[in-house]
Write an enzyme that holds these catalytic residues in place. Structure first.
Site, PDB file in Angstrom:
ATOM      1  N   TYR A 250       0.849  -1.190   0.000  1.00  0.00           N
ATOM      2  CA  TYR A 250       0.000   0.000   0.000  1.00  0.00           C
ATOM      3  C   TYR A 250       0.885   1.240   0.000  1.00  0.00           C
ATOM      4  O   TYR A 250       2.085   1.156   0.278  1.00  0.00           O
ATOM      5  CB  TYR A 250      -0.948   0.005   1.203  1.00  0.00           C
ATOM      6  N   CYS A 251       0.265   2.383  -0.307  1.00  0.00           N
ATOM      7  CA  CYS A 251       1.017   3.632  -0.319  1.00  0.00           C
ATOM      8  C   CYS A 251       0.147   4.744   0.260  1.00  0.00           C
ATOM      9  O   CYS A 251      -0.366   4.589   1.353  1.00  0.00           O
ATOM     10  CB  CYS A 251       1.512   3.953  -1.714  1.00  0.00           C
ATOM     11  N   ARG A 252      -0.018   5.860  -0.474  1.00  0.00           N
ATOM     12  CA  ARG A 252      -0.711   6.997   0.137  1.00  0.00           C
ATOM     13  C   ARG A 252      -2.226   6.921  -0.008  1.00  0.00           C
ATOM     14  O   ARG A 252      -2.947   7.693   0.617  1.00  0.00           O
ATOM     15  CB  ARG A 252      -0.215   8.302  -0.473  1.00  0.00           C
ATOM     16  N   GLY A 253      -2.663   6.028  -0.840  1.00  0.00           N
ATOM     17  CA  GLY A 253      -4.103   5.929  -1.070  1.00  0.00           C
ATOM     18  C   GLY A 253      -4.381   5.570  -2.510  1.00  0.00           C
ATOM     19  O   GLY A 253      -3.462   5.303  -3.276  1.00  0.00           O
TER      20      GLY A 253
ATOM     21  N   CYS B 168      -2.466   7.227  -5.440  1.00  0.00           N
ATOM     22  CA  CYS B 168      -1.006   7.166  -5.423  1.00  0.00           C
ATOM     23  C   CYS B 168      -0.576   5.940  -6.214  1.00  0.00           C
ATOM     24  O   CYS B 168      -1.200   4.885  -6.139  1.00  0.00           O
ATOM     25  CB  CYS B 168      -0.518   7.086  -3.981  1.00  0.00           C
TER      26      CYS B 168
END
Lengths: 217, 217
Positions: free
Chosen positions: A178-181, A184
Site C-alpha cells: 500500500y502507499c498513500r491511497g 497514489c
DNA sequence: AGATTAGTCTAACGGTTGTTAGATTGTCAA
DNA sequence: TTGACAATCTAACAACCGTTAGACTAATCT
C-alpha cells in the site's frame, strides 16, 4: 423574524470557506500529502510537482481555513493537518466524488487498466492474516511517512529501495503493498516489480487516511 | 513512471468539482433545503431568498457536479438530492466547519444567544421517550417536508400554524421541536412561542439530514 | 560578514465565477 | 389564440482566483 437572513448568510458563508479550500485540485493534493505526515513547504512542492511559491500560496489558503497548522523549525516551516477530521473530510469528499462522477471512475479504471489485482478490502481479515504472518503488509512510502503513521503490522520498504531490499521479503507469502491511497501510484509500481520477481503481490488501494490513522501533532 | 502526473492531475481535478460545488454559500443552502425534500426552483429561490434566475444558475452547477437531479413535472422542474451520500456530505462539511472555524462558532452562539435550551443530544433516549409518550417530538417544517421524511414518532405542526393548533399539543409533556437543522430558526421560534404559552419546550438542533434520514428519489 | 537556502509578501496577468438583465422555450389556463 | 407563469439561455459586468515573477525576511553555512 428578527434579522435571520443576515445571520443565515453568515453561517453558510463560513461553511463555504471549507468548500473553497477544497475547490482547488492542488490544495486537495496537498491535503492528501499532509495526511501522510507533516512536511516542509519544499517537500510538499516537490511531491505535488508545483513551484514553492505556488505551494506557499495554496498552503496559505488552507491555513486561513484552519485546515492546516504550521510550526517553524529553523530554516524550515513544517505544515501539518490541523485535525484528524481533516483527513476524514478528504476521504469523504473523495469517495463522494467517486460515487457521483462517472468521469472520475473512468480515469481510475484507466489508471489501473494494466491491472494488478486489488486486495480484498476486508480490513479485519487482512489484519488477522498479517498478525499470524500469513501475509506481509508492505508500506512503500518514504520512510518518514511510515514513521508518522502506518497500518498495523506493516513493514517499511520505500519504493526506490525495493529493488535492492527484495531479500528482506519472505518468499511464498502474499505481499500486500500500500502507499498513500487510491490516487497514489507507488504501490502499483511495487506490485508490478514484485510480480516480475515471482512474488504473489497485491495492491491495497487504501492508506492511513482511509484507515483513520492519519497522524496529527 | 509513465505519465502519472497527467493522470493524477485529472483525478484531483475531478474531486475538486465537488469542492467547487460546495464553495458557494447559496449552493450550500440549496443543498440543505433539498435535504428536506424535493422542491421546485421557485420554492428553492423563495426559501433561499434569492432570485429565480440565480437559483437556476446555482442549481445548474450542482447538477453539473451530479449532486442533484431534476425531473420535469408540467410547468415545474423538481430538483432533488441525487443520493443520500450528498446529505451526509453536507453534514460532514458543516461539522468540519464548526470544528475548525472559530468565527462560525461565534455566529452560532450569537444566534442562539437569547437562549432556549437545547435538547439532550442523545438520540436513543429521545426515541424511547417519544415512543412511550413521555415527550412530544414536534416537526415545525412545512407539511410537505414532513411528508418527505421526518424523525421517528414526530408529529407535524408547521410553524405558521402553530399558534392556531396549540390545542393539539398535550399539556404537561415536554415538547421537543426540530426543523431543518442547526442553521434553521423555525424550531427556535417555535420553542419561544411554546414557552410563552406555558409549555415545557426544548429545541433539537438536528434535522432529518443529521439523522441520516434525508429523502431520496 | 557574505553567500545560500527556505519561505513569504506584493503586484500583475489572464481566466473564472457570481450576479443581474433581456430574450427565449415550454406549459397551462382562459 | 392569447396571456401568464416556470424555468433556462445568453450576454455582460465586476469581483475573485490561480499562477508567475520580483523583492524581501529570516535562518544557516562557510
Amino acid at each position: 423574524m428578527n434579522h435571520p437572513r443576515h445571520i443565515k448568510d453568515l453561517l453558510y458563508e463560513q461553511v463555504a470557506r471549507i468548500g473553497k479550500a477544497a475547490s482547488s485540485p492542488k490544495r486537495l493534493e496537498l491535503i492528501e500529502l499532509l495526511c501522510q505526515g507533516e512536511k516542509s513547504v519544499e517537500t510538499l512542492a516537490r511531491e505535488a510537482a508545483i513551484s514553492m511559491k505556488l505551494a506557499s500560496a495554496h498552503l496559505r489558503e488552507l491555513r486561513a481555513a484552519h485546515l492546516v497548522e504550521t510550526e517553524k523549525q529553523g530554516k524550515y516551516v513544517i505544515y501539518r493537518i490541523a485535525n484528524r477530521d481533516v483527513a476524514d473530510f478528504w476521504v469523504t469528499i473523495r469517495s463522494l466524488a467517486e460515487d457521483r462522477l462517472v468521469e472520475l471512475r473512468m480515469v481510475i479504471e484507466q489508471m489501473v487498466s494494466h491491472p494488478r489485482e486489488l486486495a480484498p478490502q476486508d480490513r479485519d481479515s487482512l489484519v488477522r492474516m498479517a498478525r499470524k504472518g500469513d501475509a506481509v503488509v508492505l508500506d512503500v512510502r518514504p520512510a518518514d511517512e511510515f514513521l508518522a503513521a502506518h497500518l498495523p503490522f506493516a513493514r517499511s520498504i520505500p519504493l526506490d529501495e525495493l529493488k535492492q531490499r527484495l531479500s528482506e521479503l519472505p518468499r511464498g507469502k502474499t505481499v500486500v503493498a500500500y502507499c498513500r491511497g487510491p490516487y497514489c501510484l507507488m504501490a502499483r509500481d511495487a506490485v508490478e516489480l514484485l510480480r516480475k520477481k515471482g512474488y504473489d503481490a497485491l495492491r491495497l488501494p487504501e492508506g492511513v487516511a482511509e484507515w483513520g490513522l492519519a497522524p496529527v501533532r
